[in-house]
Design an enzyme around this catalytic site. Structure first.
Site, short mmCIF file in Angstrom:
data_model
loop_
_atom_site.label_atom_id
_atom_site.label_comp_id
_atom_site.label_asym_id
_atom_site.label_seq_id
_atom_site.Cartn_x
_atom_site.Cartn_y
_atom_site.Cartn_z
N VAL A 87 0.89 -1.17 0.00
CA VAL A 87 0.00 0.00 0.00
C VAL A 87 0.92 1.21 0.00
CG1 VAL A 87 -1.76 1.29 1.27
CG2 VAL A 87 -1.84 -1.21 1.21
N GLY A 95 -6.97 1.06 5.83
CA GLY A 95 -7.68 -0.21 5.75
C GLY A 95 -7.47 -0.96 4.44
N TYR A 131 0.39 -7.66 10.71
CA TYR A 131 0.02 -9.05 10.46
C TYR A 131 -0.39 -9.77 11.74
CZ TYR A 131 2.31 -8.29 5.92
OH TYR A 131 2.67 -7.81 4.70
#
Length: 160
Positions: A87, A95, A131
């Protein structure tokens, strides 16, 4: 919004692969050309798959997940190996990474795959925390090995 990548996304995917490699301090190792990416994802026999995260505000591409199938002999089923999750830095925290992983988990559940796996660099504390917050756990009893370049060519007979 998460969607399946299309061939039109290849230039943006290629750019983000380079951005990710730069973030991981490995830009000098990137050799992939856009055409190689196009062939791997959309050629006659695709070997990899990709999903795109788009901004809800303007529809711009903000991230991607590139993955392929693996197989567990112990489980007797395929799984997904996530090669890259990225990202763009200015869009992190919105998100998008979680949405990409959620989509891959959904595919696993839908298809009866029993594993979603990936690797993360040991120094990448923000990603590790992300994670683990999702419930992922490190597989620290395994060490990844890799053959590339000259060692691969030699073992494969090209260096003989």
């Amino acid at each position: 919004m998460i969607r399946t990548a299309t061939a039109a996304d290849v230039p943006e995917l290629h750019a983000m692969v380079r951005e990710l490699a730069d973030y991981e301090k490995s830009l000098h190792e990137v050799r992939v050309a856009e055409e190689q990416l196009r062939e791997a994802l959309f050629g006659e026999r695709p070997a990899a798959f990709a999903h795109i995260a788009e901004s809800d505000e303007d529809g711009s591409v903000v991230g991607f997940a590139l993955w392929f199938l693996n197989f567990s002999t112990w489980r007797g089923t395929h799984g997904i190996y996530l090669e890259d999750l990225y990202v763009r830095p200015e869009r992190r925290g919105g998100g998008h990474g979680k949405a990409l992983l959620t989509e891959l988990a959904r595919i696993c559940v839908e298809r009866g795959y029993e594993r979603l796996e990936w690797s993360v660099l040991n120094w990448n504390a923000p990603s590790i925390a992300f994670y683990e917050a999702l419930g992922a756990r490190p597989q620290d009893e395994w060490t990844v090995y890799r053959l590339t370049d000259g060692a691969l060519a030699e073992l494969g007979g090209a260096g003989v």
